[in-house]
Motif scaffolding. Structure first.
Motif, PDB file in Angstrom:
ATOM      1  N   GLN A 284      29.246  81.303  21.076  1.00 32.71           N
ATOM      2  CA  GLN A 284      30.455  80.671  21.592  1.00 32.71           C
ATOM      3  C   GLN A 284      31.253  81.696  22.387  1.00 32.71           C
ATOM      4  OE1 GLN A 284      33.027  79.150  18.558  1.00 32.71           O
ATOM      5  NE2 GLN A 284      34.461  78.245  20.000  1.00 32.71           N
ATOM      6  N   VAL A 285      31.586  81.332  23.609  1.00 35.61           N
ATOM      7  CA  VAL A 285      32.346  82.224  24.463  1.00 35.61           C
ATOM      8  C   VAL A 285      33.826  82.083  24.148  1.00 35.61           C
ATOM      9  CG1 VAL A 285      32.930  82.794  26.831  1.00 35.61           C
ATOM     10  CG2 VAL A 285      30.608  82.044  26.272  1.00 35.61           C
ATOM     11  N   GLN A 286      34.472  83.218  23.943  1.00 36.46           N
ATOM     12  CA  GLN A 286      35.890  83.188  23.620  1.00 36.46           C
ATOM     13  C   GLN A 286      36.642  84.308  24.309  1.00 36.46           C
ATOM     14  OE1 GLN A 286      35.993  83.303  19.223  1.00 36.46           O
ATOM     15  NE2 GLN A 286      37.041  81.345  19.315  1.00 36.46           N
ATOM     16  N   LEU A 287      37.895  84.025  24.612  1.00 34.32           N
ATOM     17  CA  LEU A 287      38.864  85.036  25.022  1.00 34.32           C
ATOM     18  C   LEU A 287      39.998  84.967  24.017  1.00 34.32           C
ATOM     19  CD1 LEU A 287      39.015  84.346  28.876  1.00 34.32           C
ATOM     20  CD2 LEU A 287      37.896  86.283  27.759  1.00 34.32           C
ATOM     21  N   VAL A 288      40.334  86.089  23.433  1.00 34.86           N
ATOM     22  CA  VAL A 288      41.371  86.106  22.404  1.00 34.86           C
ATOM     23  C   VAL A 288      42.449  87.099  22.792  1.00 34.86           C
ATOM     24  CG1 VAL A 288      41.904  86.479  19.981  1.00 34.86           C
ATOM     25  CG2 VAL A 288      39.706  85.455  20.633  1.00 34.86           C
ATOM     26  N   GLU A 289      43.655  86.584  23.002  1.00 30.73           N
ATOM     27  CA  GLU A 289      44.797  87.430  23.352  1.00 30.73           C
ATOM     28  C   GLU A 289      45.478  87.948  22.091  1.00 30.73           C
ATOM     29  OE1 GLU A 289      44.985  83.887  26.348  1.00 30.73           O
ATOM     30  OE2 GLU A 289      44.622  84.192  24.205  1.00 30.73           O
ATOM     31  N   SER A 290      46.092  89.096  22.219  1.00 30.44           N
ATOM     32  CA  SER A 290      46.892  89.659  21.141  1.00 30.44           C
ATOM     33  C   SER A 290      47.950  90.569  21.741  1.00 30.44           C
ATOM     34  CB  SER A 290      46.015  90.445  20.155  1.00 30.44           C
ATOM     35  OG  SER A 290      45.377  91.522  20.813  1.00 30.44           O
ATOM     36  N   GLY A 291      48.933  90.933  20.918  1.00 28.65           N
ATOM     37  CA  GLY A 291      49.944  91.884  21.351  1.00 28.65           C
ATOM     38  C   GLY A 291      51.293  91.284  21.677  1.00 28.65           C
ATOM     39  N   GLY A 292      51.398  89.970  21.636  1.00 29.63           N
ATOM     40  CA  GLY A 292      52.683  89.355  21.909  1.00 29.63           C
ATOM     41  C   GLY A 292      53.672  89.591  20.789  1.00 29.63           C
ATOM     42  N   GLY A 293      54.909  89.200  21.023  1.00 32.17           N
ATOM     43  CA  GLY A 293      55.920  89.361  19.992  1.00 32.17           C
ATOM     44  C   GLY A 293      57.313  89.151  20.522  1.00 32.17           C
ATOM     45  N   LEU A 294      58.279  89.459  19.670  1.00 33.51           N
ATOM     46  CA  LEU A 294      59.696  89.346  20.005  1.00 33.51           C
ATOM     47  C   LEU A 294      60.241  90.738  20.267  1.00 33.51           C
ATOM     48  CD1 LEU A 294      62.440  87.858  20.167  1.00 33.51           C
ATOM     49  CD2 LEU A 294      62.575  88.096  17.666  1.00 33.51           C
ATOM     50  N   VAL A 295      60.768  90.944  21.467  1.00 33.73           N
ATOM     51  CA  VAL A 295      61.312  92.250  21.838  1.00 33.73           C
ATOM     52  C   VAL A 295      62.649  92.071  22.545  1.00 33.73           C
ATOM     53  CG1 VAL A 295      59.042  93.341  22.027  1.00 33.73           C
ATOM     54  CG2 VAL A 295      60.092  92.279  24.046  1.00 33.73           C
ATOM     55  N   GLN A 296      63.353  93.176  22.707  1.00 34.98           N
ATOM     56  CA  GLN A 296      64.640  93.144  23.397  1.00 34.98           C
ATOM     57  C   GLN A 296      64.448  93.435  24.893  1.00 34.98           C
ATOM     58  OE1 GLN A 296      67.046  96.011  21.254  1.00 34.98           O
ATOM     59  NE2 GLN A 296      67.809  94.427  19.864  1.00 34.98           N
ATOM     60  N   THR A 297      65.430  93.030  25.652  1.00 37.23           N
ATOM     61  CA  THR A 297      65.434  93.321  27.088  1.00 37.23           C
ATOM     62  C   THR A 297      65.240  94.817  27.318  1.00 37.23           C
ATOM     63  OG1 THR A 297      66.856  91.442  27.576  1.00 37.23           O
ATOM     64  CG2 THR A 297      66.808  93.224  29.183  1.00 37.23           C
ATOM     65  N   GLY A 298      64.373  95.120  28.269  1.00 38.24           N
ATOM     66  CA  GLY A 298      64.106  96.515  28.604  1.00 38.24           C
ATOM     67  C   GLY A 298      62.944  97.125  27.841  1.00 38.24           C
ATOM     68  N   SER A 299      62.425  96.403  26.876  1.00 38.73           N
ATOM     69  CA  SER A 299      61.320  96.916  26.066  1.00 38.73           C
ATOM     70  C   SER A 299      59.985  96.795  26.791  1.00 38.73           C
ATOM     71  CB  SER A 299      61.253  96.157  24.738  1.00 38.73           C
ATOM     72  OG  SER A 299      62.432  96.294  23.998  1.00 38.73           O
ATOM     73  N   SER A 300      58.973  97.299  26.122  1.00 37.29           N
ATOM     74  CA  SER A 300      57.606  97.231  26.645  1.00 37.29           C
ATOM     75  C   SER A 300      56.686  96.589  25.619  1.00 37.29           C
ATOM     76  CB  SER A 300      57.088  98.636  26.967  1.00 37.29           C
ATOM     77  OG  SER A 300      57.868  99.254  27.961  1.00 37.29           O
ATOM     78  N   LEU A 301      55.635  95.979  26.128  1.00 34.08           N
ATOM     79  CA  LEU A 301      54.580  95.409  25.288  1.00 34.08           C
ATOM     80  C   LEU A 301      53.259  95.573  26.028  1.00 34.08           C
ATOM     81  CD1 LEU A 301      55.796  91.917  23.956  1.00 34.08           C
ATOM     82  CD2 LEU A 301      55.250  93.922  22.572  1.00 34.08           C
ATOM     83  N   ARG A 302      52.187  95.667  25.262  1.00 36.76           N
ATOM     84  CA  ARG A 302      50.865  95.653  25.869  1.00 36.76           C
ATOM     85  C   ARG A 302      50.070  94.501  25.276  1.00 36.76           C
ATOM     86  NH1 ARG A 302      45.781  99.888  26.118  1.00 36.76           N
ATOM     87  NH2 ARG A 302      45.515  99.202  23.947  1.00 36.76           N
ATOM     88  N   LEU A 303      49.665  93.599  26.126  1.00 39.78           N
ATOM     89  CA  LEU A 303      48.813  92.497  25.716  1.00 39.78           C
ATOM     90  C   LEU A 303      47.350  92.884  25.910  1.00 39.78           C
ATOM     91  CD1 LEU A 303      50.658  89.440  27.329  1.00 39.78           C
ATOM     92  CD2 LEU A 303      51.096  90.579  25.141  1.00 39.78           C
ATOM     93  N   SER A 304      46.526  92.403  25.007  1.00 34.41           N
ATOM     94  CA  SER A 304      45.089  92.617  25.115  1.00 34.41           C
ATOM     95  C   SER A 304      44.391  91.266  25.121  1.00 34.41           C
ATOM     96  CB  SER A 304      44.569  93.441  23.933  1.00 34.41           C
ATOM     97  OG  SER A 304      45.177  94.713  23.889  1.00 34.41           O
ATOM     98  N   CYS A 305      43.260  91.232  25.772  1.00 28.62           N
ATOM     99  CA  CYS A 305      42.449  90.018  25.802  1.00 28.62           C
ATOM    100  C   CYS A 305      41.001  90.455  25.615  1.00 28.62           C
ATOM    101  CB  CYS A 305      42.631  89.287  27.119  1.00 28.62           C
ATOM    102  SG  CYS A 305      41.509  87.887  27.349  1.00 28.62           S
ATOM    103  N   ALA A 306      40.458  90.132  24.466  1.00 29.67           N
ATOM    104  CA  ALA A 306      39.098  90.538  24.133  1.00 29.67           C
ATOM    105  C   ALA A 306      38.135  89.370  24.327  1.00 29.67           C
ATOM    106  CB  ALA A 306      39.028  91.034  22.699  1.00 29.67           C
ATOM    107  N   GLY A 307      37.080  89.626  25.058  1.00 31.20           N
ATOM    108  CA  GLY A 307      36.074  88.603  25.275  1.00 31.20           C
ATOM    109  C   GLY A 307      34.922  88.746  24.308  1.00 31.20           C
ATOM    110  N   SER A 308      34.332  87.617  23.946  1.00 29.87           N
ATOM    111  CA  SER A 308      33.162  87.623  23.074  1.00 29.87           C
ATOM    112  C   SER A 308      32.242  86.488  23.484  1.00 29.87           C
ATOM    113  CB  SER A 308      33.568  87.485  21.605  1.00 29.87           C
ATOM    114  OG  SER A 308      34.231  86.252  21.384  1.00 29.87           O
ATOM    115  N   GLY A 309      31.001  86.595  23.079  1.00 24.94           N
ATOM    116  CA  GLY A 309      30.036  85.556  23.380  1.00 24.94           C
ATOM    117  C   GLY A 309      29.273  85.766  24.668  1.00 24.94           C
TER     118      GLY A 309
END
Length: 125
Positions: free
Chosen positions: A1-26
């Motif tokens: 089964q082919v999948q893309l799975v995102e991670s890394g989201g969340g609740l942050v304050q203005t001016g902050s940083s986040l890194r999202l990841s997207c891992a593929g499988s299958g």
């Protein structure tokens, strides 16, 4: 089964940083163009950033230029979205996507064949 799975989201304050990841499988996505899109409540899904299979070309929406950076690691079958200087208007569900064919318009969601389930990013003011 082919999948893309995102991670890394969340609740942050203005001016902050986040890194999202997207891992593929299958299957390998090393020959695929990859993109990030987002959808805020009551709005249409919009293009954020994209990268060609080799990483040689990158595309960014005007609203995120100089703040967001897309990258990929084909050895890990993963694409990233580094987000900095986040603003409340960046609040949305972020989706990654992959296209099987080269040469399409990577800013157009219709180009993509696979989509992840999305990860929520909320930026508080």
């Amino acid at each position: 089964q082919v999948q893309l799975v995102e991670s890394g989201g969340g609740l942050v304050q203005t001016g902050s940083s986040l890194r999202l990841s997207c891992a593929g499988s299958g299957r390998t996505f090393s020959n695929s163009g990859m993109g990030w899109f987002r959808q805020a409540p009551g709005k249409e899904r919009e293009f954020v950033a994209a990268i060609t299979w080799s990483g040689s070309r990158r595309y960014d929406a005007d609203s995120v230029k100089a703040r967001f950076t897309i990258s990929r690691d084909n050895t890990k079958n993963t694409v990233y979205l580094q987000m900095s200087t986040l603003k409340p208007e960046d609040t949305a569900v972020y989706y990654c996507a992959a296209t099987l064919f080269q040469g399409g318009d990577l800013t157009n969601p219709l180009t993509y064949d696979y989509w992840g389930q999305g990860t929520q990013v909320t930026v508080s003011s």
